[in-house]
Design an enzyme around this catalytic site. Structure first.
Site, PDB file in Angstrom:
ATOM      1  N   ARG A  48      33.087  54.066  46.124  1.00  9.48           N
ATOM      2  CA  ARG A  48      32.360  53.202  45.190  1.00  9.48           C
ATOM      3  C   ARG A  48      31.779  52.006  45.936  1.00  9.48           C
ATOM      4  NH1 ARG A  48      29.768  50.022  42.732  1.00  9.48           N
ATOM      5  NH2 ARG A  48      29.986  49.370  40.574  1.00  9.48           N
ATOM      6  N   ILE A  62      35.513  43.168  42.119  1.00 11.11           N
ATOM      7  CA  ILE A  62      36.267  43.996  41.179  1.00 11.11           C
ATOM      8  C   ILE A  62      36.215  45.452  41.657  1.00 11.11           C
ATOM      9  CG2 ILE A  62      36.575  44.664  38.761  1.00 11.11           C
ATOM     10  CD1 ILE A  62      35.098  42.120  37.958  1.00 11.11           C
ATOM     11  N   PRO A  63      37.002  45.772  42.694  1.00 17.53           N
ATOM     12  CA  PRO A  63      36.980  47.149  43.187  1.00 17.53           C
ATOM     13  C   PRO A  63      37.577  48.131  42.180  1.00 17.53           C
ATOM     14  CG  PRO A  63      38.569  45.802  44.418  1.00 17.53           C
ATOM     15  CD  PRO A  63      37.881  44.898  43.462  1.00 17.53           C
ATOM     16  N   HIS A  64      36.904  49.273  42.065  1.00 21.65           N
ATOM     17  CA  HIS A  64      37.351  50.344  41.177  1.00 21.65           C
ATOM     18  C   HIS A  64      36.750  51.655  41.676  1.00 21.65           C
ATOM     19  CE1 HIS A  64      33.558  48.726  39.653  1.00 21.65           C
ATOM     20  NE2 HIS A  64      33.310  49.933  39.174  1.00 21.65           N
ATOM     21  N   GLY A  65      37.208  52.740  41.146  1.00 20.20           N
ATOM     22  CA  GLY A  65      36.774  54.048  41.606  1.00 20.20           C
ATOM     23  C   GLY A  65      35.497  54.532  40.949  1.00 20.20           C
TER      24      GLY A  65
END
Length: 146
Positions: A48, A62-65
């Site tokens: 991502r 805001i790290p997310h997949g």
């Protein structure tokens, strides 16, 4: 905020600056360790970031997949990492607070909305960057009061 989604075990304060990739993996590993995701989700978080930065401004990332990795989320969760010296997200963007998200079903958008409301206030972001206790972080992210 729901204690199952965000609690003191999901907060790391005063971390030493590291690469963007390592910081994202640290957030993912904390999500995994606390039972929110399977290890495959970490790959989705890395991919991502490669496709589009998760730096959202105001010193926050805001790290997310990626969507195709949602299948590896076991339950919704949120983690927060505080980097007093910051993490370089490129193009002059320094993140002092990383909020890793794993949202199951529609909870992903709800979590993002909650974070956005708190983090749109620069005062709250400053408090998160300077928080010396996990309890203080919980207070701020649970409604913006400190």
């Amino acid at each position: 905020m729901n204690q199952e989604i965000f609690n003191e075990d999901n907060i790391q304060l005063g971390l030493v600056s590291e690469s963007k990739g390592n910081a994202i993996l640290r957030a993912g590993e904390l999500l995994r360790k606390n039972g929110y995701v399977r290890s495959e989700y970490l790959e989705g978080m890395t991919k991502r970031e490669e496709s589009l930065t998760t730096y959202v401004g105001n010193g926050i990332a805001i790290p997310h997949g990626l969507p195709e990795y949602i299948q590896y989320i076991q339950k919704s969760g949120l983690v927060m990492l505080q980097y007093p010296e910051g993490v370089d997200f490129g193009e002059g963007n320094i993140a002092y607070v990383l909020i890793g998200i794993a949202g199951k079903d529609d909870e992903h958008l709800e979590l993002l909305s909650t974070i956005a409301l708190v983090c749109q206030e620069e005062e709250n972001v400053t408090k998160l960057k300077q928080a010396a206790s996990k309890q203080k972080v919980l207070e701020i992210l649970s409604g913006g009061e400190a």
